[in-house]
Design a protein around this motif. Structure first.
Motif, PDB file in Angstrom:
ATOM      1  N   ALA A  72       9.441   4.718  -2.410  1.00  0.00           N
ATOM      2  CA  ALA A  72       8.642   5.574  -1.533  1.00  0.00           C
ATOM      3  C   ALA A  72       7.234   5.748  -2.082  1.00  0.00           C
ATOM      4  O   ALA A  72       6.246   5.680  -1.334  1.00  0.00           O
ATOM      5  N   THR A  73       7.131   5.966  -3.391  1.00  0.00           N
ATOM      6  CA  THR A  73       5.805   6.126  -3.998  1.00  0.00           C
ATOM      7  C   THR A  73       5.008   4.838  -3.876  1.00  0.00           C
ATOM      8  O   THR A  73       3.807   4.862  -3.554  1.00  0.00           O
ATOM      9  N   GLU A  74       5.654   3.722  -4.136  1.00  0.00           N
ATOM     10  CA  GLU A  74       4.955   2.433  -3.995  1.00  0.00           C
ATOM     11  C   GLU A  74       4.476   2.231  -2.568  1.00  0.00           C
ATOM     12  O   GLU A  74       3.357   1.744  -2.336  1.00  0.00           O
ATOM     13  N   GLN A  75       5.288   2.630  -1.599  1.00  0.00           N
ATOM     14  CA  GLN A  75       4.903   2.478  -0.195  1.00  0.00           C
ATOM     15  C   GLN A  75       3.702   3.361   0.131  1.00  0.00           C
ATOM     16  O   GLN A  75       2.761   2.925   0.818  1.00  0.00           O
ATOM     17  N   ILE A  76       3.718   4.593  -0.345  1.00  0.00           N
ATOM     18  CA  ILE A  76       2.618   5.518  -0.064  1.00  0.00           C
ATOM     19  C   ILE A  76       1.329   5.035  -0.719  1.00  0.00           C
ATOM     20  O   ILE A  76       0.270   4.975  -0.082  1.00  0.00           O
ATOM     21  N   LEU A  77       1.398   4.672  -1.990  1.00  0.00           N
ATOM     22  CA  LEU A  77       0.191   4.252  -2.694  1.00  0.00           C
ATOM     23  C   LEU A  77      -0.376   2.957  -2.121  1.00  0.00           C
ATOM     24  O   LEU A  77      -1.588   2.807  -1.964  1.00  0.00           O
ATOM     25  N   SER A  78       0.509   2.022  -1.790  1.00  0.00           N
ATOM     26  CA  SER A  78       0.029   0.747  -1.254  1.00  0.00           C
ATOM     27  C   SER A  78      -0.568   0.921   0.136  1.00  0.00           C
ATOM     28  O   SER A  78      -1.419   0.129   0.557  1.00  0.00           O
ATOM     29  N   SER A  79      -0.155   1.974   0.863  1.00  0.00           N
ATOM     30  CA  SER A  79      -0.681   2.185   2.211  1.00  0.00           C
ATOM     31  C   SER A  79      -2.171   2.474   2.188  1.00  0.00           C
ATOM     32  O   SER A  79      -2.886   2.150   3.134  1.00  0.00           O
ATOM     33  N   PHE A  80      -2.651   3.073   1.119  1.00  0.00           N
ATOM     34  CA  PHE A  80      -4.074   3.375   1.047  1.00  0.00           C
ATOM     35  C   PHE A  80      -4.894   2.090   1.008  1.00  0.00           C
ATOM     36  O   PHE A  80      -5.876   1.926   1.732  1.00  0.00           O
ATOM     37  N   ALA A  81      -4.505   1.158   0.162  1.00  0.00           N
ATOM     38  CA  ALA A  81      -5.232  -0.108   0.088  1.00  0.00           C
ATOM     39  C   ALA A  81      -5.086  -0.894   1.385  1.00  0.00           C
ATOM     40  O   ALA A  81      -6.043  -1.501   1.876  1.00  0.00           O
ATOM     41  N   ALA A  82      -3.875  -0.852   1.964  1.00  0.00           N
ATOM     42  CA  ALA A  82      -3.628  -1.622   3.183  1.00  0.00           C
ATOM     43  C   ALA A  82      -4.449  -1.098   4.357  1.00  0.00           C
ATOM     44  O   ALA A  82      -4.777  -1.839   5.269  1.00  0.00           O
ATOM     45  N   GLU A  83      -4.782   0.193   4.339  1.00  0.00           N
ATOM     46  CA  GLU A  83      -5.511   0.793   5.447  1.00  0.00           C
ATOM     47  C   GLU A  83      -6.994   0.951   5.137  1.00  0.00           C
ATOM     48  O   GLU A  83      -7.695   1.769   5.719  1.00  0.00           O
ATOM     49  N   GLY A  84      -7.488   0.156   4.173  1.00  0.00           N
ATOM     50  CA  GLY A  84      -8.909   0.192   3.874  1.00  0.00           C
ATOM     51  C   GLY A  84      -9.341   1.388   3.061  1.00  0.00           C
ATOM     52  O   GLY A  84     -10.499   1.777   3.090  1.00  0.00           O
ATOM     53  N   LEU A  85      -8.388   2.008   2.328  1.00  0.00           N
ATOM     54  CA  LEU A  85      -8.696   3.205   1.563  1.00  0.00           C
ATOM     55  C   LEU A  85      -8.720   2.938   0.069  1.00  0.00           C
ATOM     56  O   LEU A  85      -8.444   3.825  -0.724  1.00  0.00           O
ATOM     57  N   ALA A  86      -9.062   1.729  -0.317  1.00  0.00           N
ATOM     58  CA  ALA A  86      -9.065   1.394  -1.735  1.00  0.00           C
ATOM     59  C   ALA A  86     -10.079   2.224  -2.507  1.00  0.00           C
ATOM     60  O   ALA A  86      -9.975   2.375  -3.727  1.00  0.00           O
ATOM     61  N   ASP A  87     -11.070   2.789  -1.824  1.00  0.00           N
ATOM     62  CA  ASP A  87     -12.094   3.589  -2.488  1.00  0.00           C
ATOM     63  C   ASP A  87     -11.638   5.011  -2.787  1.00  0.00           C
ATOM     64  O   ASP A  87     -12.347   5.759  -3.454  1.00  0.00           O
ATOM     65  N   VAL A  88     -10.479   5.422  -2.280  1.00  0.00           N
ATOM     66  CA  VAL A  88      -9.964   6.761  -2.557  1.00  0.00           C
ATOM     67  C   VAL A  88      -9.313   6.767  -3.935  1.00  0.00           C
ATOM     68  O   VAL A  88      -8.408   5.967  -4.214  1.00  0.00           O
ATOM     69  N   ASP A  89      -9.757   7.660  -4.797  1.00  0.00           N
ATOM     70  CA  ASP A  89      -9.228   7.761  -6.159  1.00  0.00           C
ATOM     71  C   ASP A  89      -7.877   8.472  -6.129  1.00  0.00           C
ATOM     72  O   ASP A  89      -7.783   9.630  -5.704  1.00  0.00           O
ATOM     73  N   LEU A  90      -6.829   7.780  -6.570  1.00  0.00           N
ATOM     74  CA  LEU A  90      -5.475   8.340  -6.614  1.00  0.00           C
ATOM     75  C   LEU A  90      -5.059   8.676  -8.044  1.00  0.00           C
ATOM     76  O   LEU A  90      -3.882   8.942  -8.305  1.00  0.00           O
ATOM     77  N   GLY A  91      -6.020   8.683  -8.966  1.00  0.00           N
ATOM     78  CA  GLY A  91      -5.708   8.871 -10.372  1.00  0.00           C
ATOM     79  C   GLY A  91      -5.295  10.273 -10.756  1.00  0.00           C
ATOM     80  O   GLY A  91      -4.842  10.497 -11.890  1.00  0.00           O
ATOM     81  N   HIS A  92      -5.445  11.231  -9.834  1.00  0.00           N
ATOM     82  CA  HIS A  92      -5.079  12.617 -10.142  1.00  0.00           C
ATOM     83  C   HIS A  92      -3.790  13.041  -9.442  1.00  0.00           C
ATOM     84  O   HIS A  92      -3.477  14.242  -9.402  1.00  0.00           O
ATOM     85  N   CYS A  93      -3.043  12.083  -8.897  1.00  0.00           N
ATOM     86  CA  CYS A  93      -1.762  12.420  -8.272  1.00  0.00           C
ATOM     87  C   CYS A  93      -0.776  12.901  -9.326  1.00  0.00           C
ATOM     88  O   CYS A  93      -0.840  12.524 -10.500  1.00  0.00           O
ATOM     89  N   ILE A  94       0.159  13.739  -8.897  1.00  0.00           N
ATOM     90  CA  ILE A  94       1.141  14.357  -9.786  1.00  0.00           C
ATOM     91  C   ILE A  94       2.518  13.786  -9.436  1.00  0.00           C
ATOM     92  O   ILE A  94       2.907  13.772  -8.258  1.00  0.00           O
ATOM     93  N   TYR A  95       3.241  13.314 -10.445  1.00  0.00           N
ATOM     94  CA  TYR A  95       4.505  12.625 -10.195  1.00  0.00           C
ATOM     95  C   TYR A  95       5.693  13.450 -10.680  1.00  0.00           C
ATOM     96  O   TYR A  95       5.630  14.102 -11.738  1.00  0.00           O
ATOM     97  N   ARG A  96       6.764  13.415  -9.917  1.00  0.00           N
ATOM     98  CA  ARG A  96       8.027  14.058 -10.293  1.00  0.00           C
ATOM     99  C   ARG A  96       8.994  12.945 -10.683  1.00  0.00           C
ATOM    100  O   ARG A  96       9.631  12.311  -9.827  1.00  0.00           O
ATOM    101  N   ASP A  97       9.104  12.704 -11.972  1.00  0.00           N
ATOM    102  CA  ASP A  97       9.853  11.544 -12.455  1.00  0.00           C
ATOM    103  C   ASP A  97      11.355  11.641 -12.195  1.00  0.00           C
ATOM    104  O   ASP A  97      12.058  10.631 -12.260  1.00  0.00           O
TER     105      ASP A  97
END
Length: 318
Positions: A72-97
């Motif tokens: 699910a996380t891979e799908q969400i993160l990859s959707s940004f690049a797929a939809e032309g959102l590669a410029d959005v910084d996702l480096g501050h996302c918080i993960y529940r391992d």
């Protein structure tokens, strides 16, 4: 360089198009099924990026996600690049391992009326104040304008996050969404913000019959802009200390608008407003700001998703 950090939940939306809403305990065949990334802030960023690419505005998303290795996380993160959102910084996302399932929305799109009925489920632990402080501290040494936008989730936590910003990043601007009916603490949250976005559903739940009534009666002492969307009637705005309410209706009649996909219309409006506040250098007045946001949201509901809005509604040249 300016920075816009948007803080809110990120969902996987499962959208079922149905001829009409089913009665209780009945069966109904859907005409289509789509799965896409959703959530207020992610939607707004998808729209904003179409107008800010190549500008001096950096876009960031702060959201809680399942384990980095979950599909699910891979799908969400990859959707940004797929939809032309590669410029959005996702480096501050918080993960529940310890979690693999994302926040999810199940949306019934009623083709008969154009309405959508949404059922949410989120088993992820919400962002804590301590986690937010770690994110905020990363911007303490940034020599630039920093704007924080909060979806309006868990108001008691969000208020403490804003208090941290006021103390440690006092030059920051803050906007909030007051959206969900009967959610306690939203008025207190609005009182801490520089810009407040009120939704029609929240205003109606508080007994207001119009956007103008909401804006003239609500108190947000710090705010320099209050906005209330009102569906087919457009939106109203007020810029304190003036008590003048400015109303902007869609440029096209109700009969001329064919509702294809209303999901995210409010998020699109927020994006249009933030675009002006962060990118227009003060050359628009409040009416122009709201006009652009209303036109953008009206165009969005007449298409599926958010793609191509920047080509259909081009802002006037700066």
């Amino acid at each position: 360089m300016k920075h816009l950090i948007m803080v809110g939940a990120c969902y996987l939306d499962t959208i079922l198009s149905v001829p009409h809403l089913p009665e209780e305990d009945a069966k109904l065949r859907a005409t289509s099924l789509k799965v896409r990334r959703g959530g207020n802030c992610g939607n707004s960023l998808e729209v904003l990026q179409q107008y800010t690419s190549g500008s001096n505005l950096a876009l960031h998303l702060v959201t809680v996600l399942p384990s980095r290795r979950s599909p699910a996380t891979e799908q969400i993160l990859s959707s940004f690049a797929a939809e032309g959102l590669a410029d959005v910084d996702l480096g501050h996302c918080i993960y529940r391992d310890d979690q693999t399932e994302p926040a999810s929305s199940y949306i019934f799109h009623n083709q008969e009326t154009g309405s959508r009925t949404i059922v949410n489920y989120n088993g992820l632990a919400e962002m804590t104040v301590e986690e937010f402080v770690e994110v905020a501290d990363a911007f303490q040494q940034v020599d630039a304008d920093v704007w924080w936008h909060f979806e309006g989730r868990i108001p008691e936590t969000t208020i403490r996050c804003i208090e941290h910003l006021r103390s440690h990043l006092p030059q920051s601007r803050v906007s909030v969404e007051v959206e969900k009916p009967k959610r306690e603490g939203l008025r207190e949250l609005a009182a801490q913000a520089d810009v407040v976005f009120y939704s029609k559903t929240w205003a109606e739940s508080e007994g207001y019959a119009s956007a103008e009534a909401c804006l003239t009666h609500e108190i947000a002492p710090r705010a320099f802009l209050l906005v209330n969307t009102w569906g087919a009637r457009g939106a109203c705005a007020m810029a304190p200390p003036s008590r003048e309410v400015i109303q902007v209706e869609p440029a096209v009649s109700d009969a001329a608008v064919q509702i294809v996909d209303a999901i995210g219309a409010g998020d699109t409006f927020v994006a249009g407003t933030l675009y002006d506040l962060l990118c227009r250098s003060g050359d628009w007045d409040v009416k122009k700001t709201v006009r652009f946001a209303v036109d953008l949201a009206t165009t969005k509901i007449q298409q599926y998703g958010f793609g191509g809005l920047g080509l259909k509604i081009a802002p006037p040249a700066i």
